[in-house]
Scaffold this motif. Structure first.
Motif, PDB file in Angstrom:
ATOM      1  N   ALA A   1     -12.478   3.993   3.497  1.00 22.18           N
ATOM      2  CA  ALA A   1     -11.447   3.724   4.498  1.00 22.18           C
ATOM      3  C   ALA A   1     -10.834   5.029   5.013  1.00 22.18           C
ATOM      4  O   ALA A   1     -10.628   5.199   6.218  1.00 22.18           O
TER       5      ALA A   1
ATOM      6  N   SER B   1       0.943   3.931  -2.972  1.00 25.15           N
ATOM      7  CA  SER B   1       0.482   5.280  -2.620  1.00 25.15           C
ATOM      8  C   SER B   1       1.452   6.354  -3.077  1.00 25.15           C
ATOM      9  O   SER B   1       1.042   7.440  -3.494  1.00 25.15           O
TER      10      SER B   1
ATOM     11  N   ILE C   1       0.834  -1.209   0.000  1.00 28.25           N
ATOM     12  CA  ILE C   1       0.000   0.000   0.000  1.00 28.25           C
ATOM     13  C   ILE C   1       0.865   1.254   0.000  1.00 28.25           C
ATOM     14  O   ILE C   1       0.592   2.215  -0.736  1.00 28.25           O
TER      15      ILE C   1
ATOM     16  N   SER D   1      -5.564   3.314  -6.100  1.00 29.29           N
ATOM     17  CA  SER D   1      -6.457   2.516  -6.945  1.00 29.29           C
ATOM     18  C   SER D   1      -5.770   2.102  -8.246  1.00 29.29           C
ATOM     19  O   SER D   1      -6.028   1.036  -8.792  1.00 29.29           O
TER      20      SER D   1
ATOM     21  N   TYR E   1      -8.520  -2.747  -5.127  1.00 26.50           N
ATOM     22  CA  TYR E   1      -9.295  -1.824  -4.297  1.00 26.50           C
ATOM     23  C   TYR E   1      -9.888  -0.731  -5.180  1.00 26.50           C
ATOM     24  O   TYR E   1      -9.152   0.031  -5.809  1.00 26.50           O
TER      25      TYR E   1
ATOM     26  N   ASN F   1     -11.306  -5.947   3.550  1.00 27.70           N
ATOM     27  CA  ASN F   1     -12.244  -5.906   2.418  1.00 27.70           C
ATOM     28  C   ASN F   1     -12.016  -7.092   1.479  1.00 27.70           C
ATOM     29  O   ASN F   1     -10.922  -7.577   1.339  1.00 27.70           O
TER      30      ASN F   1
ATOM     31  N   VAL G   1     -14.023   2.082  -2.130  1.00 24.63           N
ATOM     32  CA  VAL G   1     -13.519   1.378  -0.946  1.00 24.63           C
ATOM     33  C   VAL G   1     -12.432   2.195  -0.260  1.00 24.63           C
ATOM     34  O   VAL G   1     -12.395   2.308   0.972  1.00 24.63           O
ATOM     35  N   ILE G   2     -11.535   2.791  -1.052  1.00 24.11           N
ATOM     36  CA  ILE G   2     -10.443   3.599  -0.490  1.00 24.11           C
ATOM     37  C   ILE G   2     -11.001   4.857   0.163  1.00 24.11           C
ATOM     38  O   ILE G   2     -10.586   5.241   1.259  1.00 24.11           O
TER      39      ILE G   2
ATOM     40  N   LEU H   1      -5.080   2.340   7.539  1.00 21.61           N
ATOM     41  CA  LEU H   1      -5.562   2.142   6.182  1.00 21.61           C
ATOM     42  C   LEU H   1      -5.342   0.688   5.761  1.00 21.61           C
ATOM     43  O   LEU H   1      -6.233   0.065   5.151  1.00 21.61           O
ATOM     44  N   THR H   2      -4.183   0.144   6.089  1.00 18.19           N
ATOM     45  CA  THR H   2      -3.886  -1.252   5.762  1.00 18.19           C
ATOM     46  C   THR H   2      -4.867  -2.192   6.442  1.00 18.19           C
ATOM     47  O   THR H   2      -5.377  -3.130   5.815  1.00 18.19           O
TER      48      THR H   2
ATOM     49  N   LEU I   1      -8.351  -1.820   4.701  1.00 19.35           N
ATOM     50  CA  LEU I   1      -8.400  -2.411   3.365  1.00 19.35           C
ATOM     51  C   LEU I   1      -8.186  -3.922   3.410  1.00 19.35           C
ATOM     52  O   LEU I   1      -8.732  -4.660   2.582  1.00 19.35           O
TER      53      LEU I   1
END
Length: 284
Positions: free
Chosen positions: A254, A227, A223, A240, A246, A284, A250-251, A277-278, A281
């Motif tokens: 979060a 990012s 991630i 994304s 993801y 999910n 969804v992001i 965040l990890t 996610l």
């Protein structure tokens, strides 16, 4: 032998028919004050076992030998071994190992030469492979308590950078995930022979017994890398794009749970926020 004296350095190199190898990043310290800053800033003492990387002709090595219990230095350049035999002849607490630290089993080395005791790393790192060496050392954190190294100033600033600025990125997160970072001193080019084209800095990384945040480590770094891959874009867009599993919705959801706006960029997230965040996610 005063190895901080440029005349002495040149004489030793000439005697052994050795030239400064730019390809190996051979820039030798000639500033005794900086050597003291490395040793004192690292906390090395009479009971400390030290692993050095890239001793060169032994400028820092000699200073380490005067303070530490034992020093083992890994040197890639085989042609420097006879030079080190001469410059370190007065010391009985040093051993030179010829090899590439990136290909060295550090755990096996520590067990063989230090009896499995935890070591501290001290080094003037070759600038062209600083990051790979640092990550290699961090991977061996089971055997290493701290890392005190000279690096390019720009790299030092990136490693120590807090969230929110242009210097903060994957390297910042990766090192700070495993340790706390302290910038000890800045070093100008004239402190070396030959002088490099960039300024330098000494940093100390105190490796933590456990990572600084709790999360799925593998997913965390996937991630983080995604990012920052397109750091000018919002985190929603860069993440994304880098991790298509993801979706943007969804992001966004979060980020909202963490209390961050959907327009946030990666450089604004702290390690704790990346971990949250990890965790979100990952569910999910």
């Amino acid at each position: 032998m005063d190895l901080t004296n440029p005349t002495v350095i040149r004489a030793v190199m000439q005697k052994h028919g050795k030239q400064f190898a730019k390809s190996l990043g051979q820039n030798f310290l000639t500033d005794a004050g900086v050597l003291d800053a490395i040793v004192e800033g690292s906390g090395i003492g009479a009971q400390t076992d030290v692993l050095e990387i890239g001793p060169g002709i032994g400028v820092l090595t000699a200073r380490l030998c005067r303070s530490a219990r034992r020093v083992v230095a890994v040197e890639l350049d085989e042609k420097l071994l006879p030079v080190l035999d001469e410059t370190l002849a007065e010391f009985r607490n040093v051993e030179i190992v010829q090899g590439d630290i990136l290909k060295t089993d550090i755990g096996a080395l520590v067990q063989e030469h230090f009896g499995g005791n935890m070591v501290q790393v001290a080094a003037n790192l070759p600038y062209y492979i600083t990051s790979p060496i640092l990550m290699r050392l961090i991977e061996a954190r089971e055997w290493i308590s701290s890392i005190t190294v000279m690096v390019q100033k720009e790299v030092a600033e990136r490693i120590a950078a807090p969230p929110g600025g242009k210097d903060y990125g994957v390297l910042s997160v990766a090192v700070q995930y495993y340790g706390s970072v302290e910038l000890l001193t800045e070093v100008p080019p004239e402190s070396f022979l030959p002088p490099p084209k960039v300024s330098s800095a000494v940093i100390r990384i105190h490796l933590l017994p456990q990572p600084s945040v709790r999360t799925d480590e593998t997913l965390f770094f996937k991630i983080v890398k995604a990012s920052f891959a397109q750091r000018r874009k919002t985190l929603v867009n860069s993440l994304s794009a880098g991790m298509s599993c993801y979706g943007k919705d969804v992001i966004r959801a979060a980020l909202e749970q963490i209390g961050l706006p959907e327009t946030v960029r990666a450089e604004r997230l702290s390690l704790e926020e990346f971990a949250k965040l990890t965790n979100l996610l990952g569910n999910n």
